[in-house]
Design a protein around this motif. Sequence first.
Motif, mmCIF file in Angstrom:
data_model
loop_
_atom_site.group_PDB
_atom_site.id
_atom_site.type_symbol
_atom_site.label_atom_id
_atom_site.label_comp_id
_atom_site.label_asym_id
_atom_site.label_seq_id
_atom_site.Cartn_x
_atom_site.Cartn_y
_atom_site.Cartn_z
ATOM 1 N N ASN A 74 -10.955 17.653 17.841
ATOM 2 C CA ASN A 74 -10.627 17.145 16.516
ATOM 3 C C ASN A 74 -9.360 16.298 16.603
ATOM 4 N N LEU A 75 -9.442 15.050 16.192
ATOM 5 C CA LEU A 75 -8.280 14.175 16.123
ATOM 6 C C LEU A 75 -7.907 14.063 14.654
ATOM 7 N N LEU A 76 -7.005 14.932 14.205
ATOM 8 C CA LEU A 76 -6.682 14.987 12.787
ATOM 9 C C LEU A 76 -6.004 13.723 12.297
ATOM 10 N N GLY A 77 -5.195 13.104 13.174
ATOM 11 C CA GLY A 77 -4.559 11.847 12.784
ATOM 12 C C GLY A 77 -5.596 10.757 12.592
ATOM 13 N N GLN A 78 -6.568 10.687 13.507
ATOM 14 C CA GLN A 78 -7.624 9.687 13.395
ATOM 15 C C GLN A 78 -8.483 9.944 12.162
ATOM 16 N N ALA A 79 -8.803 11.228 11.910
ATOM 17 C CA ALA A 79 -9.602 11.559 10.734
ATOM 18 C C ALA A 79 -8.816 11.312 9.454
ATOM 19 N N GLY A 80 -7.566 11.724 9.450
ATOM 20 C CA GLY A 80 -6.744 11.546 8.262
ATOM 21 C C GLY A 80 -6.536 10.095 7.917
ATOM 22 N N ARG A 81 -6.447 9.254 8.939
ATOM 23 C CA ARG A 81 -6.210 7.850 8.629
ATOM 24 C C ARG A 81 -7.446 7.183 8.045
ATOM 25 N N GLN A 82 -8.640 7.755 8.279
ATOM 26 C CA GLN A 82 -9.830 7.211 7.627
ATOM 27 C C GLN A 82 -9.734 7.427 6.119
ATOM 28 N N ILE A 83 -9.254 8.616 5.717
ATOM 29 C CA ILE A 83 -9.052 8.892 4.290
ATOM 30 C C ILE A 83 -7.986 7.958 3.732
ATOM 31 N N MET A 84 -6.910 7.781 4.516
ATOM 32 C CA MET A 84 -5.836 6.884 4.094
ATOM 33 C C MET A 84 -6.353 5.449 3.976
ATOM 34 N N PHE A 85 -7.195 5.031 4.948
ATOM 35 C CA PHE A 85 -7.759 3.681 4.907
ATOM 36 C C PHE A 85 -8.511 3.458 3.600
ATOM 37 N N ILE A 86 -9.303 4.445 3.211
ATOM 38 C CA ILE A 86 -10.103 4.306 2.004
ATOM 39 C C ILE A 86 -9.207 4.127 0.783
ATOM 40 N N ALA A 87 -8.151 4.950 0.697
ATOM 41 C CA ALA A 87 -7.243 4.871 -0.449
ATOM 42 C C ALA A 87 -6.512 3.532 -0.491
ATOM 43 N N VAL A 88 -5.970 3.115 0.652
ATOM 44 C CA VAL A 88 -5.220 1.857 0.682
ATOM 45 C C VAL A 88 -6.161 0.661 0.537
ATOM 46 N N SER A 89 -7.386 0.791 1.055
ATOM 47 C CA SER A 89 -8.356 -0.299 0.937
ATOM 48 C C SER A 89 -8.732 -0.549 -0.516
ATOM 49 N N ILE A 90 -8.819 0.516 -1.298
ATOM 50 C CA ILE A 90 -9.092 0.344 -2.726
ATOM 51 C C ILE A 90 -7.961 -0.440 -3.374
ATOM 52 N N PHE A 91 -6.713 -0.105 -2.998
ATOM 53 C CA PHE A 91 -5.560 -0.844 -3.511
ATOM 54 C C PHE A 91 -5.623 -2.315 -3.089
#
Length: 234
Positions: A74-91
């Motif tokens: 499990n790469l939590l940083g890699q997984a977490g940044r996908q969630i972050m990407f989605i949030a920032v991408s909406i912005f």
Amino acid sequence: MDFLRWLIDAFNSQIAIGGSALLVREVVGNIFGLASAVGGMRRKVWAWPVGIVGNLLLLTVFLGSLFDTAYSANLLGQAGRQIMFIAVSIFGWVRWRQARSAGGHGVTPRWASGTERLLLVLVLIIGTIALTPLFRMLGSYEPVWADAWTFVGSLLATWGMARGWVEFWLIWVAVDAVGVPLLFSAGYYASAFMYLFYGAFTLVGFFVWMSARNGGKPSVETALPDPRIKGGAS
């Protein structure tokens, strides 16, 4: 969750390579990511929703043990940044569309100010130091600091793209320099090779945006590309 489950089931097959397996959705997710990067370099608004689809696919990949994939790390940083990407991408998606609607042009590439550059460096370093023990406690793959670095750097790079800072491309270079060895060591070969390619691509993107900054305000296309028209709408 139904849509996420559909994405998982739709690309749940594997490609055998030697003694290991490669998830089709890892490959497809990275292809969407590459398409988004190309759109971003050309300052197309459709780059944001295309990237979100890739983020959803890769989110399930990097949480391998949770989604019963061929990967156990499990790469939590890699997984977490996908969630972050989605949030920032909406912005970014909203911001670029608003810029287009307001003046008929897109976000103007510009250099970050000295203060903004200093903040970027400080957030990258301090954020990595702060998140490393948290990711280690949650069981992220070693070296955990590299996972934290890619997470924080990706957040800053995506934010910089939404703001129109030319330097965001250089942040991606710093992310790839650490992320590629991490992905190879964890067995995520499709993502590792794709990020290796990104490393060269981001340098091209940097010079394209730098030229756009010197050449005036660029237009940003708001419509998704029409598959019936070669090259999409312009």
